[in-house]
Design a protein around this motif. Sequence first.
Motif, mmCIF file in Angstrom:
data_model
loop_
_atom_site.group_PDB
_atom_site.id
_atom_site.type_symbol
_atom_site.label_atom_id
_atom_site.label_comp_id
_atom_site.label_asym_id
_atom_site.label_seq_id
_atom_site.Cartn_x
_atom_site.Cartn_y
_atom_site.Cartn_z
ATOM 1 N N UNK A 169 -0.914 -1.548 -4.704
ATOM 2 C CA UNK A 169 0.415 -0.838 -5.454
ATOM 3 C C UNK A 169 0.812 0.425 -4.628
ATOM 4 N N UNK A 170 2.293 0.824 -4.925
ATOM 5 C CA UNK A 170 2.803 1.992 -4.571
ATOM 6 C C UNK A 170 3.455 2.379 -5.484
ATOM 7 N N UNK A 194 3.806 -4.527 -6.863
ATOM 8 C CA UNK A 194 2.211 -4.608 -6.726
ATOM 9 C C UNK A 194 2.170 -6.087 -6.172
ATOM 10 N N UNK A 241 0.851 -1.205 -0.101
ATOM 11 C CA UNK A 241 0.022 0.102 0.042
ATOM 12 C C UNK A 241 0.938 1.248 0.072
ATOM 13 N N UNK A 242 0.529 2.139 -0.788
ATOM 14 C CA UNK A 242 1.327 3.468 -0.915
ATOM 15 C C UNK A 242 1.184 4.385 0.284
ATOM 16 N N UNK A 243 1.894 4.941 0.660
ATOM 17 C CA UNK A 243 1.728 5.851 1.860
ATOM 18 C C UNK A 243 1.826 7.372 1.409
ATOM 19 N N UNK A 244 2.055 7.555 0.071
ATOM 20 C CA UNK A 244 2.288 8.752 -0.465
ATOM 21 C C UNK A 244 0.732 9.516 -0.675
#
Lengths: 590, 369
Positions: free
Chosen positions: B174-175, B179, B145-148
């Motif tokens: 996906x980030x 993925x 998981x993206x943190x952006x």
Amino acid sequence: MTIRRLPETLINRIAAGEVVERPASALKELVENALDAGATHIAVSLKAGGRSLVSVHDNGCGMGLSEMQLALERHATSKLPDDDLSLIKTLGFRGEALPSIASVSRLTLASRPREAAQGWRIVVDNGVAGAAEPCAMEQGTRVSVEALFERIPARFKFLKSERSEQGLCLDHVKRLAMVHPQVRFDIETEGRSLFRASPDMANGLARLASVLGPDFADNALVVQVNRDELNLTGFAGLPTFNRGVADHQYLFVNGRPVRDRLLLGAVRGAYQDFLARDRFPVLALFINCPNSFVDVNVHPAKAEVRFENAGLVRGMIVGGLRETLARAGHKSSTTTSTAALGAFETGTSPVRASGNASGWGHHAPPVFTAQMSEMSLAYNAAPSGRITSITAIEAETDFPLGIARGQIHNTYIVAEAKDGLVIVDQHAAHERLVHERMKKSLAEHGIKRQVLLSPIVVDLDEATAAGLEDRSHELAELGLVIERFGHCAVIVREQPAMLGQTDISGLIRDLADELASYGTALSLKEKLDSISGTMACHGSVRAGRHLNADEMNALLREMEITPHSGQCNHGRPTYIKLGRTDLEKLFGRR
Amino acid sequence: MKVTLERAALLKALGHVQSVVERRNTIPILSNVLLEATDGTLKFTATDLDLAIVEAAPANSVADGSTTVAAHTLFDIARKLPEGAQVELVAADGRLALKAGRSRFQLSTLPKDDFPAIADGELPFSFMLPSLTLKQMIDKTRFAISTEETRYYLNGIFFHVTDEAKPALRAVATDGHRLARVAIARPDGAVGMPDIIIPRKAVAELRKLLDENQGDVKIELSSARIRFSLDNAVLSARLIDGTFPDYSRVIPTNNDKRVVIDASTLAESVDRVSTIATDKTRAVKLAMDNDRITLSVTSPDNGTASEELAASYGGDALDVGYNSRYLLDILDQLKSSQAELHLSDAASPTLITEEGDTSALYVIMPMRV
């Protein structure tokens, strides 16, 4: 409505709108004329900040009567002998200044060339020229501008206060004075001298110091770069000698003061690693190039210029400044040690300060209030300084930063150099050393790039996208691989691995703006630097860590050989040095 | 309200709900947990307006009633009470009195009517999943998981159903650098459900609840909200309002070079060699050659490290660089099985699966080293 040709006075007033904005711009034009006339002494006199009088008196070549009459007409000048705009050697060339000023003020022009028997004087009152009459005067020209804009309320209304108009006048003349050190300048207002600069026949540093303040001379590094036909000279302030605004950056192209975004951007790029974002260096740079290389006919007030090869100029400034700063090595500014000196109390006696200002012990009984304040353990912490064994400084070991004598508060290293006392902030110093090492390894090994799983499309306008595309090779060196995507977008395929998860499209937009206005990809470099800076911070010796003598000496020796070790990553000094004379001063021996 | 319960039961329930409560709130009531005593149970409710957890604990209720009290404070008190203590909670006159052993606390409360009501609206789709299945789906994807925050639609796990040959429910995260995708057979009731993105915080809270859950989980959802009903707790969350990118394009289909290697062996080696990488990127290079992988890391400061591993590989020699952390994240999910790496070249995505099992697949983008 029929089309008609505008009367001459109106044309002049329109031109005045571009050239003459306020007293300071009129003054600039007049002083430039004086310099172009080869004067060696220029005396300026102001009244009410230039609102009621601006007068410039020079000892230049002067003009005869017929020339004077011609000079008051538009597009009449002595300055383009070859009629070639690409070879402009003088400050002025448009032939507009004098008639424009004359159309919006009461202008008195008096002049006498060397060989003439007498001088002539012409008064022009808001564009209406009076008859010429002979007058007595020495060689040179005197121009007085009175009641500027008095008949143009639209301009007059927008003049600032006397004080700020005077400041602007002063600023313009000072800029010209910086680039003409051999000319004597005097500015006075109502009998009071505002600025006086005697001719400086040496390298011009004394003149710069008289403009920028005496501190500048002590903290300036000589810049001298030659590239092809280009030549960059001047003085750059040490990064620790910084200011909160960018006003103290003086740039000159072929003797012409300019405020060019390209040049200012290059300066920012050169200092970017040594200063926090909101601090600015102090410097004066002179660029000399063939007249055909630069186009000064861009801006009516000539504040902007255009270079044939902007990249070369930018490269020369960034490269030259970086090299100069690197040569300075660990040098940190003298003002920091002066500030340190000022902070020393010439203590009357080492009595511990009591809480009571009167000194006489009227101690109120402690009162407990309902609000509990945090009580500190008043255990009178014993000083934690330690002394390393004293060895005499041997003659052959001439270390600029000296030999460590001890550590105070487990934070500062005290060292004895041959010529004084050195105090080093161990964390700031080591942080800088680690940062420099990381930068070096990045430069040697390149920036690692993470390929993106799904390329990111960033929508921009067409010009911006094209601008980014042109510089894509440069961005690739910094680890950002982009391609043009249609007309109005770029696509990001790879990013610097160091950045991890980041807002790529925001970064691209910032970069595009910077490339457009400064010509360099500052924010990407800054981002990378700030990451390596943070890593450097975590990987370095903290304040509060006990260091033994060998460790301290090793740190000092490394600082001496590492470039830029005189300031931390934010432009604060890593050490201060108190010279022997400073110490003697403190104790009243001098 | 007057209720008595075991300290352990109080702690467990609070432990689940208190992490929903943010440490700093602009709306004071959101710092509180809602306590509701009704015959034999004490119900705990906490919310941050996007996410709400309701958990029930067995309690001896003398007088039914309800109140709200600072969640973190109550949790900290419960944590520090001695084991086995009986805790008595009495709400009266705008205060909550807590008695346990010799400890007495008077906590200030806020009226329960101020507590935001959780309205899930209509949740038209509903199906059941075993706890273990849901747990695995989360575990195998959440690391990616993206943190952006600017690409907010990547800040969660994407769930959707497919109607291909084998109808499946898929979870994807996906980030932009890697993925992860897990697929299970489509449960009854999920037919035609909308594509949803469950935000990171809800995923983390759900995962915690699943640890202690035995029975199946009932999942109800609409295109805007989702509700998970567990044995003792109900978690409901607002979904991310966005469109997850068409991820299927980045999953490579014709990577012809195939490496098979024991996942934990590879993970241990990667971990070992990347010890010497000092910079943030931690790049590790994998050199594939005839039945052999050579891992190497070069650090300007520390030197170099390399390790050779036996692997089944028959293609041409190939060098690929990866971010070692990304690689380890993926290998951790494969545990002790055989990992199958499908490669094409050093700049194209690599596909990693368990050997012979494509229910969970991972894609990682190489690094240029």
